[in-house]
Design a protein around this motif. Structure first.
Motif, mmCIF file in Angstrom:
data_model
loop_
_atom_site.group_PDB
_atom_site.id
_atom_site.type_symbol
_atom_site.label_atom_id
_atom_site.label_comp_id
_atom_site.label_asym_id
_atom_site.label_seq_id
_atom_site.Cartn_x
_atom_site.Cartn_y
_atom_site.Cartn_z
ATOM 1 N N ASP A 172 0.876 -1.169 0.000
ATOM 2 C CA ASP A 172 0.000 0.000 0.000
ATOM 3 C C ASP A 172 0.914 1.219 0.000
ATOM 4 O OD1 ASP A 172 -1.705 2.122 0.520
ATOM 5 O OD2 ASP A 172 -2.386 1.370 2.464
ATOM 6 N N LEU A 173 0.930 1.937 -1.108
ATOM 7 C CA LEU A 173 1.809 3.091 -1.280
ATOM 8 C C LEU A 173 1.062 4.351 -0.860
ATOM 9 C CD1 LEU A 173 4.333 4.507 -2.323
ATOM 10 C CD2 LEU A 173 3.397 4.324 -4.645
ATOM 11 N N GLY A 174 1.543 5.002 0.224
ATOM 12 C CA GLY A 174 0.856 6.146 0.788
ATOM 13 C C GLY A 174 -0.277 5.681 1.680
ATOM 14 N N CYS A 175 0.067 4.901 2.702
ATOM 15 C CA CYS A 175 -0.938 4.119 3.437
ATOM 16 C C CYS A 175 -1.825 4.935 4.356
ATOM 17 C CB CYS A 175 -0.255 3.007 4.237
ATOM 18 S SG CYS A 175 0.861 3.610 5.536
ATOM 19 N N GLY A 176 -1.407 6.146 4.743
ATOM 20 C CA GLY A 176 -2.201 6.888 5.709
ATOM 21 C C GLY A 176 -2.418 6.073 6.965
ATOM 22 N N TYR A 177 -3.624 6.111 7.514
ATOM 23 C CA TYR A 177 -3.896 5.355 8.744
ATOM 24 C C TYR A 177 -4.304 3.915 8.469
ATOM 25 C CZ TYR A 177 -8.564 7.374 7.729
ATOM 26 O OH TYR A 177 -9.728 7.785 7.127
#
Length: 212
Positions: free
Chosen positions: A64-69
């Motif tokens: 997951d690229l740019g996974c945030g929370y």
């Protein structure tokens, strides 16, 4: 100076909250906070992606690229219990939340790392080893941070999409009015063939492969 969700250490005062991710096969209540992407609710683009992508390969290595929370990575982990899932983000607050959410749902095979914009680990705590970031990855799912600007976005995509396995596929969701069609053309020009596989609510979902 304005703070953005793609800052490495947002200084917005903490205001913990939750956001519900409701999908046909999954319902997660996720911890969020100020200073991260879409803290009040799971972003529509993320939901469009998660409702349209094919099942992830079980037993593979997923990113997951740019996974945030963590909504995308934790959906991957829930749908592919035999896979190794990695979420990466430049935002340390977001990564801390993603780890907490993974623990609360018992998704130990989902791990998270704080990385630089160039894709290197920051090394601020014990997380996935640097070699784990190199992949190769059987699938990449991402709601990429378009607002970082083209130069940073393009460098990020070249780095991470270059870590796909030869048969791996990346699925990216991008708003049409934020340049989804021009991004598709750019990916094609980089030798990363991109196909539009879904279009809904102003978003495009692109399937991207490594060129041969």
């Amino acid at each position: 100076m304005a703070q953005h969700y793609f800052d490495s250490a947002p200084d917005a005062a903490s205001r913990p909250s939750t956001a519900d991710l409701v999908l046909p096969d999954l319902h997660l209540r996720l911890h969020t906070d100020r200073g991260v992407f879409s803290p009040d609710k799971v972003d529509l683009g993320t939901r469009v992606l998660l409702e349209t992508v094919p099942p992830p390969p079980d037993g593979g290595r997923l990113l997951d690229l740019g996974c945030g929370y963590g909504p995308i990575a934790l959906t991957m982990a829930s749908r592919a219990p035999g896979a190794r899932v990695l979420g990466v983000d430049v935002n340390a607050r977001a990564v801390g939340l993603a780890r907490r959410n993974a623990r609360e749902y018992g998704l130990a095979h989902a791990r998270f790392a704080v990385v630089s914009p160039e894709g290197r680990p920051t090394g601020e705590e014990a997380g996935p080893a640097a070699e784990e970031l190199e992949g190769p990855f059987d699938a990449v799912w991402s709601n990429p941070p378009i607002r970082v600007g083209k130069d940073v976005l393009h460098a990020m995509l070249r780095t991470w999409l270059g870590r796909l396995t030869p048969r791996g596929v990346a699925h990216l969701v991008v708003q049409r009015h934020l340049g989804a069609d021009s991004l598709q053309k750019w990916l094609d020009a980089q030798g990363l063939p991109a196909e539009r596989v879904a279009s809904r609510a102003g978003y495009r979902v692109l399937a991207v492969r490594r060129g041969t």
